[in-house]
Enzyme design. Structure first.
Site, PDB file in Angstrom:
ATOM      1  N   ASP A 110      -1.385   7.907 -10.272  1.00 27.27           N
ATOM      2  CA  ASP A 110      -0.340   7.348 -10.047  1.00 27.27           C
ATOM      3  C   ASP A 110       0.621   8.699 -11.105  1.00 27.27           C
ATOM      4  O   ASP A 110       0.183   8.687 -12.189  1.00 27.27           O
ATOM      5  CB  ASP A 110       0.020   5.951 -10.420  1.00 27.27           C
ATOM      6  CG  ASP A 110       1.417   5.423 -10.374  1.00 27.27           C
ATOM      7  OD1 ASP A 110       1.662   5.013  -9.213  1.00 27.27           O
ATOM      8  OD2 ASP A 110       2.239   5.792 -11.213  1.00 27.27           O
ATOM      9  N   GLU A 152       4.401   7.031  -5.407  1.00 25.76           N
ATOM     10  CA  GLU A 152       4.047   7.963  -6.157  1.00 25.76           C
ATOM     11  C   GLU A 152       2.472   7.846  -6.444  1.00 25.76           C
ATOM     12  O   GLU A 152       1.958   8.410  -7.510  1.00 25.76           O
ATOM     13  CB  GLU A 152       4.791   7.985  -7.356  1.00 25.76           C
ATOM     14  CG  GLU A 152       4.516   6.736  -8.478  1.00 25.76           C
ATOM     15  CD  GLU A 152       5.598   5.872  -8.315  1.00 25.76           C
ATOM     16  OE1 GLU A 152       5.858   4.903  -9.148  1.00 25.76           O
ATOM     17  OE2 GLU A 152       5.998   5.781  -7.358  1.00 25.76           O
TER      18      GLU A 152
END
Length: 594
Positions: free
Chosen positions: A473, A516
């Site tokens: 992430d 993301e």
């Protein structure tokens, strides 16, 4: 008469005779075995009965030994052993395993370790369960009763050790001074030795009776067994004689005739279109075969004409296959030995460039080697494999095929190679590509990741191979969008995706998991190898400049496949590891195995 019989009738007669002889052979063989089994059973019973008698003698000796040791040493261990011998013999105490051997020659705890306790059973019960005759059983019972009488003397000696003596009523009611010497004298008195003799005499007489009886039984069983063996050998010789006769008949009526017919057929071999008639030696099945052969010769011209028509059709079909079907054949090692022209045109190679090569020459790097391993494992087990493959062309392009591969067998049923038939599905795959790719990053989307994830889980379970996943992430990505705008954020995601694609292995699969967050599937990868990959990616991202955004970092969570794992278990552990990486300050790699 035999010369006029047809082969079927002749061999039926021979088979009936052989079966009859075999039945008698089996009967007398089984009879011989049965007599030997009876002989073995008789010997076993003889051993068991002798062993039981010996145990009675041994228990009496053990009682004498422990009684004498007790009165001499005053050691209560010997007294306890004495009464335990009695309790075992009378079925009051558990009977130790293999009690008949050297049980009382061991000390505790070694004695109990080697001879653990079993269910209690009295010696008299054991005797009644064995096939003694009544007279034999009477002898053993007499010995047992005499042994019990001997116990009375031993018990009286024990009482003297304690200062207790018999009163007028015969009960140990008189209390006095302990007299060890009296106890010793009683245990070595002539009365005691005579009582001991009264035990052993019936046992000795029993042994003689048992040996005489079982010897007669054994002699009877041995005689019956030898008689059965004799008849077995007689019928075995008869069986061999019938077989020799059968060989003679085979040679005269079959082999010699076949050799003659073979020679005649060879003479016809040079002129297949003008077959001469053969002459039959006997009017039997082989004679029928000769007549059929002659009849066949009359129709050979028609068959040859039909065969030429079929060959012409096959030639035309082969030409169509060569021109339109993506087709190839390999040897057992996977080396290409034939390709169709359609195959060459699809791959951009000449036939000479493909012959002698392996199909991996046209494997596209996007096609995992594990898929080839699965395909090879399937077809080498003589099964058909079907699947889609992405191939590379000579000029660097690619084409997709839906392939069916299966083994090739010769006329003898031996496997000689493998055959592959393919259909070009490039256009279909291009449409599918649009449905499995993330529009922004060009990576696989969640749908495709789930499909590959499920496949790799099955592979890991089936072949017991390691399998790991890396979940990552981008740290503080919301700040990127808030500070530089969503256009910069999108550009950052694209560059981030390129870094992942450029630094993973060809066997790995990477995709956008959401927002993301990204997921990397690493087949045949241990947790240590996955940690190294994650650390390599972390450093690459940390050192890369993302244009207007500048430097960014990422956090990584790693988990590895455990037996019976499902996708949700692995992703849950990876997600938890990712959470720990962020909680520890971000820009870190964390592995969790539970």
């Amino acid at each position: 008469m035999l010369a006029k019989m047809r082969l079927k009738e002749l061999f039926l007669l021979i088979v009936i005779l052989e079966i009859a002889v075999m039945v008698f052979c089996v009967y007398f063989l089984q009879a011989s075995i049965a007599q030997k089994d009876k002989l073995t059973d008789a010997q076993k019973q003889r051993f068991s009965m002798n062993q039981t008698a010996d145990e009675l003698r041994q228990s009496s000796d053990d009682l004498t030994r422990f009684a004498r040791l007790y009165v001499v040493t005053s050691n209560h261990v010997y007294k306890d052993n004495y009464f335990r011998v009695l309790d075992i013999r009378n079925g009051v105490a558990p009977r130790p395993k293999n009690y008949q051997s050297v049980y009382w020659d061991y000390f505790e705890p070694r004695r109990t370790q080697l001879h653990p306790d079993e269910e209690p059973i009295s010696l008299q019960e054991i005797m009644r369960a064995l096939p003694f005759t009544q007279s034999e059983l009477d002898k053993l019972s007499a010995a047992h009763e005499n042994s019990d009488e001997l116990v009375n003397i031993e018990v009286e000696a024990f009482a003297a050790m304690q200062g207790r003596y018999r009163g007028p009523e015969g009960v140990f009611s008189v209390q006095g001074e302990p007299d060890q010497q009296l106890a010793i004298d009683m245990m070595h008195s002539e009365e005691y030795l005579l009582a001991k003799q009264n035990i052993m005499q019936p046992i000795d007489e029993f042994t003689l009776m048992l040996n005489e009886r079982t010897y007669g039984m054994i002699q009877q069983f041995e005689k019956a067994s030898k008689q059965s063996q004799y008849f077995f050998l007689v019928f075995l010789v008869l069986f061999i004689t019938i077989n020799i006769f059968t060989i003679y008949i085979l040679h005269k009526r079959v082999i010699r005739v076949i050799v003659k017919l073979t020679d005649d057929i060879k003479k016809n071999k040079s002129d297949r279109l003008n077959v001469k008639h053969l002459e039959a030696c006997y009017e039997d099945e082989l004679g029928d075969m000769v007549h059929e052969y002659n009849s066949m010769g009359d129709t050979i011209d028609d068959r040859n004409s039909a065969l030429m028509d079929v060959n012409e059709k096959l030639t035309n079909q082969q030409a169509m296959i060569d021109e339109y079907i993506i087709f190839s054949e390999t040897d057992l090692d996977g080396t290409i030995i034939y390709t169709s022209q359609a195959f060459c045109e699809a791959a951009g190679y000449e036939k000479e460039e493909l012959i002698g090569q392996n199909h991996r020459k046209i494997r596209h790097e996007d096609t995992p080697l594990s898929l080839y391993d699965e395909m090879w494992a399937t077809i080498t087990k003589n099964k058909t494999w079907r699947g889609e493959l992405k191939n590379v062309t000579k000029d660097g392009g690619f084409f997709w095929v839906d392939a069916i591969m299966n083994p090739i067998f010769n006329k003898d049923g031996e496997k000689v190679g493998y055959r592959s038939i393919r259909a070009d599905v490039t256009d279909k795959k291009r449409v599918e590509e649009l449905s499995i790719k993330d529009k922004l990053t060009g990576l696989y989307n969640r749908l495709k990741l789930d499909e590959v994830f499920s496949y790799e889980i099955r592979q890991a379970e089936r072949y017991s191979m390691p399998f790991s996943v890396v979940m990552l992430d981008i740290d503080h990505f919301k700040a990127v969008n808030d500070t530089y705008g969503h256009q910069s954020g999108d550009l950052t995601l694209k560059i981030f995706a390129e870094i992942l694609l450029d630094n993973i292995r060809s066997t790995d699969t990477v995709g956008r998991w959401g927002g993301e967050e990204f997921l990397i599937l690493c087949p045949k990868t241990t947790s240590e190898e996955a940690m190294l990959l994650a650390e390599k990616l972390r450093k690459k991202i940390e050192s890369h400049s993302f244009g207007l955004t500048g430097k960014i970092t990422a956090s990584f969570g790693v988990s590895s496949y455990m037996v019976t794992d499902a996708e949700e278990n692995m992703t849950a552990r990876a997600d938890k590891a990712l959470y720990k990486a962020k909680a520890s300050g971000r820009n870190a790699v964390v592995f969790l195995d539970s």
